[in-house]
Design an enzyme around this catalytic site. Structure first.
Site, short mmCIF file in Angstrom:
data_model
loop_
_atom_site.label_atom_id
_atom_site.label_comp_id
_atom_site.label_asym_id
_atom_site.label_seq_id
_atom_site.Cartn_x
_atom_site.Cartn_y
_atom_site.Cartn_z
N LYS A 116 0.87 -1.28 0.13
CA LYS A 116 0.00 -0.04 -0.11
C LYS A 116 0.81 1.13 -0.12
O LYS A 116 0.31 2.27 -0.63
CB LYS A 116 -1.12 0.09 1.19
N GLU A 200 -2.63 7.01 7.55
CA GLU A 200 -3.51 7.69 6.75
C GLU A 200 -4.29 8.71 7.59
O GLU A 200 -4.87 7.99 8.53
CB GLU A 200 -4.26 7.13 5.59
N ARG A 293 -7.28 -7.81 -9.82
CA ARG A 293 -7.80 -9.05 -10.00
C ARG A 293 -9.25 -8.71 -10.37
O ARG A 293 -10.04 -7.60 -10.29
CB ARG A 293 -7.86 -10.01 -8.87
#
Length: 442
Positions: A116, A200, A293
């Protein structure tokens, strides 16, 4: 076109892939665990190979057994579905090293988006909006506290290698951050083998909106349309709809442009999803992650575009042209029918003694189970996806109410009563809801 396809997955997504492959005349090979020997996806495939016991680590994540099954059956390609090995770059490399076609993005793209921190830094460099946060992993609690002072409380503490809503916690102040940092770090190490943690900014009221992309064989990246995924429990999705009732035409164009930039930044190929957080108060959105995906909720995009995304995946993997209408019509809603109680959402496995799916115009059920099968504890609780399509949002909601009432399941616990409640909830009906809606209902 690919002529033979091994599906390295189980349940509803395996059946979903088999259905499209059969329509295209592609020979299908299922792999399964001992526990899944009599499941519908195994019976519907042209061939089936047992790859190990119920434990996914010894079967559906057993790369050696799956590659051996591909070789023994003469499979030309492998489709990983979602979950299990779908975002495993090492497995993708092994597939290609064995001369097989990987129906998915390149191992390099999977690697780039799998971390990430790396992903958010790549997106920022590409001009995709990212939330305030750390550009490097925070290794200790003291580092986290120092970083949080710059990011601003409340903060989201996240496993850098996590996904699917796992490995996340909110800290409102320094005391909470001290407690949650260690929990997330330990969870990340245990679940993902990587204890890296990022911080975050946490937005108390936010919507979860994502964009379906397709990276084509010729290098272009298409952004189809957005999906609203804000009905969640424990940061995991329960209901999705498309288009999002929160997205104006102007905001939609900004979402789509950002999604294309995200795909181009990593040379993306095949199907993927750019997930974002939307601040409904300001109209600002921020990159959350890219899922490399096919998504669980892909059917609602299929319905409003009138396409088959699995077919497009297979065409791209085969090096064929893709012709997709970027215009949309109508409204689609997906309800994830899980084997869990409808109040606390705790697992409720068991043998299925009744299974009657609803039918009717605009109603689609992608199911992994049937009467006589058993929902065990070894796998995800998802039993089926109930998808409806209507002329507009009100029509789709009306069809969803009827379909929920007509879906009969006995044996395992199920969350259909929750959906019946949600579809009468004023906040949901207004379209002005956020990721806190389920907690407010409970």
């Amino acid at each position: 076109m690919i002529d033979s396809l091994l599906i390295a997955n189980r349940g509803e997504i395996a059946r979903r892939i088999i259905r499209t492959a059969k329509r295209l005349g592609i020979r299908t090979i299922a792999v399964h665990s001992d526990a899944d020997e009599h499941m519908p996806f195994v019976l519907e495939a042209d061939e089936a190979v047992c790859v190990g016991p119920a434990d996914p680590a010894q079967s559906y994540r057993n790369t050696e057994a799956i590659l051996a099954a591909a070789k023994s059956t003469g499979a030309q390609a492998i489709h990983p579905g979602y979950g299990f090995l779908s975002e495993n770059a090492d497995f993708a490399r092994q597939v290609e090293a064995n001369g097989l076609i990987w129906v998915g993005p390149s191992p390099e793209a999977i690697t780039a988006m799998g971390d990430k921190i790396n992903a958010r830094n790549l997106m920022a460099a590409a001009g995709v909006p990212v939330a305030p946060g750390t550009e490097q992993p925070v290794a200790t609690v003291d580092e986290a506290i120092a970083a949080a002072s710059g990011v601003g409380y409340p903060v989201m503490v996240k496993a850098a290698a996590g996904g699917g809503g796992m490995g996340m916690a909110v800290a409102a102040d320094e005391t909470a951050l001290r407690a949650e940092f260690e929990k997330v770090r330990a969870f990340a190490e245990r679940m993902f083998g990587d204890g890296s943690v990022l911080l975050e900014r946490y937005f108390p009221r936010v919507r979860h909106v994502e964009v379906q992309i397709l990276g084509l064989a010729d290098g272009r990246v298409l952004a189809l349309s957005e999906r609203e995924c804000s009905v969640q429990r424990r940061n995991q999705k329960l209901v999705e709809e498309a288009p999002s009732p929160a997205v104006s035409p102007e905001l939609r164009q900004r979402f789509l442009a950002a999604a294309v930039k995200a795909g181009e930044a990593v040379g993306y190929r095949n199907a993927g999803t750019v997930e974002c957080l939307l601040d409904p108060a300001t109209g600002e959105f921020f990159f959350l992650e890219m899922n490399t995906r096919l998504q669980v909720e892909h059917p609602i995009t299929e319905l409003i575009h009138g396409i088959d995304l699995v077919e497009q995946q297979l065409r791209i993997a085969s090096g064929l042209d893709v012709d997709i209408p970027l215009t949309t019509s109508g409204h689609a809603i997906e309800l994830r029918v899980n084997a869990e109680d409808p109040k606390r959402f705790l697992p409720g496995p068991g043998k299925v003694t009744t299974w009657v799916e609803p039918t009717g115009e605009g109603v689609r059920v992608d199911s992994g189970y049937a009467e006589g099968t058993t929902v065990g504890m070894s796998y995800d609780s998802l039993m089926a996806k109930l998808i409806v399509f209507g002329a507009d949002r009100a029509d789709a909601i009306a069809k969803a109410r009827t379909a929920v009432a007509g879906f009969a399941i006995a044996g395992p616990k199920n969350n259909l009563p929750f959906f019946a409640e949600l579809l009468e909830n004023d906040e949901f009906l207004s379209g002005d809801y956020d990721t806190g809606i389920v907690s407010r209902m409970r």
